[in-house]
Write a protein that holds these residues in place. Structure first.
Motif, PDB file in Angstrom:
ATOM      1  N   ARG A 715       0.839  -1.216   0.000  1.00 42.33           N
ATOM      2  CA  ARG A 715       0.000   0.000   0.000  1.00 42.33           C
ATOM      3  C   ARG A 715       0.865   1.253   0.000  1.00 42.33           C
ATOM      4  O   ARG A 715       0.540   2.249  -0.654  1.00 42.33           O
ATOM      5  N   LEU A 716       1.983   1.219   0.734  1.00 38.23           N
ATOM      6  CA  LEU A 716       2.885   2.368   0.757  1.00 38.23           C
ATOM      7  C   LEU A 716       3.527   2.570  -0.613  1.00 38.23           C
ATOM      8  O   LEU A 716       3.667   3.703  -1.092  1.00 38.23           O
ATOM      9  N   TRP A 717       3.923   1.474  -1.266  1.00 42.45           N
ATOM     10  CA  TRP A 717       4.472   1.557  -2.633  1.00 42.45           C
ATOM     11  C   TRP A 717       3.460   2.216  -3.559  1.00 42.45           C
ATOM     12  O   TRP A 717       3.802   3.122  -4.338  1.00 42.45           O
ATOM     13  N   ALA A 718       2.202   1.768  -3.475  1.00 42.62           N
ATOM     14  CA  ALA A 718       1.160   2.320  -4.331  1.00 42.62           C
ATOM     15  C   ALA A 718       0.920   3.802  -4.039  1.00 42.62           C
ATOM     16  O   ALA A 718       0.737   4.612  -4.959  1.00 42.62           O
ATOM     17  N   LYS A 719       0.950   4.171  -2.768  1.00 42.83           N
ATOM     18  CA  LYS A 719       0.698   5.561  -2.401  1.00 42.83           C
ATOM     19  C   LYS A 719       1.789   6.475  -2.959  1.00 42.83           C
ATOM     20  O   LYS A 719       1.500   7.539  -3.530  1.00 42.83           O
ATOM     21  N   VAL A 720       3.028   6.066  -2.805  1.00 45.39           N
ATOM     22  CA  VAL A 720       4.146   6.856  -3.315  1.00 45.39           C
ATOM     23  C   VAL A 720       4.078   6.963  -4.835  1.00 45.39           C
ATOM     24  O   VAL A 720       4.214   8.053  -5.411  1.00 45.39           O
ATOM     25  N   MET A 721       3.845   5.829  -5.499  1.00 40.15           N
ATOM     26  CA  MET A 721       3.835   5.828  -6.967  1.00 40.15           C
ATOM     27  C   MET A 721       2.630   6.583  -7.526  1.00 40.15           C
ATOM     28  O   MET A 721       2.718   7.218  -8.585  1.00 40.15           O
ATOM     29  N   ASN A 722       1.506   6.521  -6.848  1.00 41.79           N
ATOM     30  CA  ASN A 722       0.342   7.316  -7.292  1.00 41.79           C
ATOM     31  C   ASN A 722       0.682   8.805  -7.271  1.00 41.79           C
ATOM     32  O   ASN A 722       0.337   9.543  -8.206  1.00 41.79           O
ATOM     33  N   GLU A 723       1.368   9.251  -6.210  1.00 40.82           N
ATOM     34  CA  GLU A 723       1.723  10.670  -6.111  1.00 40.82           C
ATOM     35  C   GLU A 723       2.766  11.045  -7.156  1.00 40.82           C
ATOM     36  O   GLU A 723       2.696  12.119  -7.761  1.00 40.82           O
ATOM     37  N   ILE A 724       3.734  10.176  -7.374  1.00 39.91           N
ATOM     38  CA  ILE A 724       4.786  10.456  -8.360  1.00 39.91           C
ATOM     39  C   ILE A 724       4.199  10.608  -9.760  1.00 39.91           C
ATOM     40  O   ILE A 724       4.635  11.459 -10.549  1.00 39.91           O
TER      41      ILE A 724
END
Length: 865
Positions: A715-724
């Motif tokens: 979920r943290l990976w997805a959150k970071v990549m969504n913002e990027i």
């Protein structure tokens, strides 16, 4: 003969006169000899002195080679957009050199007024100053305390004779002679070259001098004390800075404003008397409340923050590259990095970096039961003088005597400190003294992440841990921690190489069944069950262990190992890691998060591996390119078709497999999960059409993650990549021209006909069958004849109804694809153009042709994967 009294007296007088003349002549002769001897001594002495002086002068540095420029300048690090993100300074290297045009006249005149009033009149040395210093010294009992060095001489002392602080008296005498000689020669040489000698000397002097608080040169001092550039200094501020060099500590305006003010006032008075400023300017400067401004600026300045994880890596990489590429020693490399005036242009995207920094400091992104980990060390000098060191491991062992589960994880920092205090009370005796103690409290579990641009190999952002970073060049979990990667290795060591070499396709069926390693050790799947016949795609989507190990076993571990080495994994051991567990990440020394990111970036970029790059270019203080990293050459590890196939199946991992929690909201993505034994490490590596990133989560104590906490990293990976990726166009992955979708027969592996049990899959064109299956005829099931009975309920055995699955009638023998020449080919009745096709009967549920869909698993098992 006359013997009279008078005659005798005359004779006696003559003798006296004769002897007097002889004595007088002898005295004159002796005096002459003494004078001649003295003259000889003086001539010889003068010759010796001249010879000695000539020898001293001849041994002076050649003024054409003597570097009068400052010896150290600060280096600066810039992000990918050219923004300054870090200043690097070493000992005497906190300096930013500027030109004389950028130094105010007031600053120039202030330093001249107090250091060398005849600077603009003499030719390098000041004879009147030398005479004055000599007279003052003699009058004070030959204690020569007053200096006569000009600014030119001081510049030479600071930048040419750099060891003057460690000189003996004789060496000091020799240096002063050389100083005076070179001062004359320097000004003469500069003038002969058409330079303004005074401007050149003053510029270098004002960029050299120590101005306290670790500042060298007026530009750094102006920024430190006043928060402005030197060109913007006022008269009063210039006088404040000019007051410092005489004693940088004693006259520091931050720490000793009163003493600095006394000298500042003297400087302003000197400037007025020497005609540099008017009475009005003098009065305004004297009334300036400059020290309050210095105090306010000092209070507003935050303490120097430690370098970020990204800057740590830039420095480490650059020092190593200078040693390898330029042949520097480690000391030389560090000196040039911190004091060489370098400009270092990095690959960092500051926006992405801020996203990582923010999200990794947000406790909401981590398990709710976050704990505190302890790193501790103590050095004690015992009463008898013996020195004893204690570590966190010794502390842990002490408390495990009463609590076997004591694991250095605490609910709060206060609790951790209480255990430290208890242990210190237990080990320290009367008379013991603490020499040093270090404590570090970090939130647990820990995590790290790396983001790369797969098309260039440029690292865009990196974070090496969560929690406050308290020092520079500290442990970076993304680059310094090497752990087992779990099932993320299935793609890299087994399936990727096997696809690349044409040993399997995504449609290849593998039996998931009880399986032992070659040494007899049994292998299990994460769900402790077997799934029968599964395709390679299904095995990847659901991260099933046994098929991956079977693939590598057939391929041989050495082949998988060789592919991994090409993908940049540095700590793989050919002695220990060429084994079957390699398929599941079961390796000796592990891999880093950075290495894993780079390996998956190779898949994202069509199979091309690029070494991770943290900086693109480095220039020296003169603007010359020292190292150029802009061209980061790629090595083709996988075929483009292999990369496309792996990408396609890893998209399904996020859509319906073990990586669903990492699915992005705004972008196509592909990736693979990994978990080690007992869930001690949680890993996810994935990519989009733009960027590749790998995230790693673990407890520093190697504790096991509870079942409820094994998804947060995705979920943290997805959150970071969504913002990027916010604002970027959602693009699909490019499919290689060497990949084609096709439907094949699951029985023969040939191109399927409508009568074949089939599967539609993507294949490398080179792996596609060229022949079409002959087809499979299945006779229609017979319809049972109804029997007249009173009622179904009264019949002991009910006859099959039409809704039940009919029994399959044996099909005609299958015709071989290439029948022997003596065997007549059987006509393919179902495919006869004039005859309607007979519907295929359903196959038996347990035939290999029917591969049931395997449901996604929550996660895969660990190092045995």
């Amino acid at each position: 003969m006359h013997f009279g009294k008078s005659h005798l007296e005359d004779k006696r007088e003559d003798l006296r006169s004769h002897y007097g003349k002889i004595e007088k002549t002898a005295g004159v002769t002796a005096l002459r000899i003494a004078f001649c001897l003295l003259l000889v001594v003086l001539v010889c002495g003068t010759g010796l002195v001249i010879g000695a002086v000539r020898g001293v002068i001849d041994s002076a540095p050649d003024i054409s080679e003597a570097n009068i420029m400052p010896l150290g300048n600060a280096s600066f690090i810039y992000d990918a957009d050219g923004n300054q993100v870090q200043k690097l300074t070493g000992a005497q290297g906190n300096r930013v050199s500027i030109s004389i045009e950028e130094i105010p006249l007031d600053m120039q005149h202030a330093i001249v007024a107090v250091e060398d009033a005849r600077f603009y009149e003499h030719n390098g040395i000041d004879p009147s100053g030398i005479i004055r210093a000599f007279v003052v010294g003699v009058s004070h009992g030959f204690h020569f305390t007053e200096g006569a060095s000009t600014i030119t001489q001081q510049l030479l002392k600071n930048n040419v004779f750099t060891d003057w602080m460690e000189e003996t008296r004789m060496q000091s005498f020799k240096r002063k002679i050389q100083e005076q000689y070179l001062a004359l020669k320097l000004e003469k040489t500069l003038t002969a070259e058409g330079e303004n000698a005074k401007d050149v000397i003053l510029e270098n002097y004002l960029n050299t001098i120590n101005l306290g608080s670790g500042c060298y040169g007026v530009q750094t001092a102006a920024q430190t004390y006043f928060g402005k550039d030197a060109k913007d200094l006022t008269l009063s501020e210039c006088a404040v800075l000019a007051a410092i060099p005489k004693a940088p500590t004693a006259y520091n305006p931050k720490n000793h404003p009163e003493k600095n003010q006394q000298r500042r006032d003297k400087i302003l008075n000197n400037m007025k008397e020497q005609g540099y400023i008017t009475e009005e300017e003098y009065t305004i400067a004297m009334n300036d409340n400059v020290y309050d401004r210095i105090a306010m600026h000092t209070q507003s300045q935050a303490e120097s923050a430690p370098y970020s994880y990204f800057i740590d890596e830039v420095i480490t990489n650059l020092i190593n590259d200078l040693m390898v590429q330029k042949g520097y020693t480690e000391v030389q490399a560090k000196n040039v990095v911190y004091s060489g005036g370098l400009k270092i242009y990095t690959t960092q995207d500051s926006y992405m970096q801020s996203i990582l920094d923010t999200e990794f400091q947000n406790p909401e992104n981590f398990p709710a039961n976050t704990q505190i980990g302890l790193d501790w060390a103590l050095t004690v000098e015992q009463a008898d003088g013996e020195v004893q060191n204690y570590s966190k491991e010794m502390l842990q062992l002490y408390f495990r005597n009463s609590n076997p589960n004591f694991d250095l994880l605490f609910d709060s920092q206060e609790e951790a400190q209480s255990y430290i205090d208890q242990y210190k009370a237990a080990i320290m005796q009367e008379g013991d003294t603490i020499v040093a103690e270090r404590s570090s409290f970090t939130p647990q579990p820990q995590a790290c992440m790396t983001v790369m641009d797969q098309r260039t190999g440029y690292v865009k952002a990196i974070v090496g841990g969560r929690g406050e970073k308290t020092a520079s060049l500290t442990f970076n979990r993304a680059t310094d921690n090497y752990s087992q990667p779990g099932s993320t290795f299935k793609i890299l060591s087994a399936y990727g190489p096997a696809l690349d070499l044409g040993k399997i396709t995504l449609a290849t069926v593998i039996k998931d069944e009880p399986f032992n390693y070659s040494d007899g050790t049994p292998l299990q799947n994460s769900d402790l069950t077997y799934h029968g016949d599964v395709t390679v795609r299904q095995a990847i989507i659901n991260s099933i262990n046994i098929p991956a190990v079977k693939v590598l076993t057939e391929l041989t571990p050495k082949v998988g190992f060789d592919y991994l080495k090409k993908l940049g994994f540095s700590k793989l051991s050919e002695e220990y890691d060429v084994i079957q567990p390699l398929a599941l990440g079961g390796i000796t020394y592990g891999v880093s998060d950075l290495e894993l990111t780079a390996a998956y970036a190779a898949i994202a970029d069509g199979g091309q591996y690029r070494k991770p790059v943290f900086y693109t270019k480095v220039t020296d203080s003169k603007g010359n390119v020292l190292i150029d990293n802009t061209e980061n050459k790629a090595t083709q590890v996988f075929k483009a078709s292999t990369a496309s196939l792996l990408t396609n199946v890893m998209e399904d991992v996020l859509e319906k497999g073990t990586g669903v929690a990492a699915r992005l909201d705004n972008m196509h993505a592909a990736g693979k999960t990994g978990t080690t034994n007992e869930a001690k490490d949680l890993v996810f590596a994935g990519f989009t059409p733009y960027y590749t990133a790998a995230i790693w989560a673990t407890y520093d104590t190697h504790a096991e993650f509870p079942e409820s906490d094994r998804e947060f990293h995705k979920r943290l990976w997805a959150k970071v990549m969504n913002e990027i990726h916010e604002g970027l166009a959602d693009m699909d992955f490019e499919t290689s021209a060497t990949v084609q979708e096709a439907t094949i027969c699951t029985k023969t592996g040939l191109l399927a006909r409508s009568s074949c049990p089939s599967i539609t899959e993507y294949f490398a064109v080179s792996d596609l069958p060229t022949e079409r299956c002959k087809g499979h005829y299945t006779a229609p099931a017979s319809t049972p004849t109804p029997t007249r009975t009173p009622s179904a309920a009264s019949t002991p055995q009910a006859t099959p109804t039409p809704t039940e699955a009919p029994q399959e009638t044996p099909a005609p023998p299958e015709t071989p694809a290439d029948p022997p020449s003596n065997t007549p080919e059987t006509p393919d009745t179902p495919e006869t153009p004039d005859t309607p096709e007979t519907p295929d009967a359903p196959s038996e549920p347990d035939t290999p042709a029917e591969i049931s869909e395997v449901q996604p698993q929550s996660e895969e098992s660990g190092s045995s994967e």
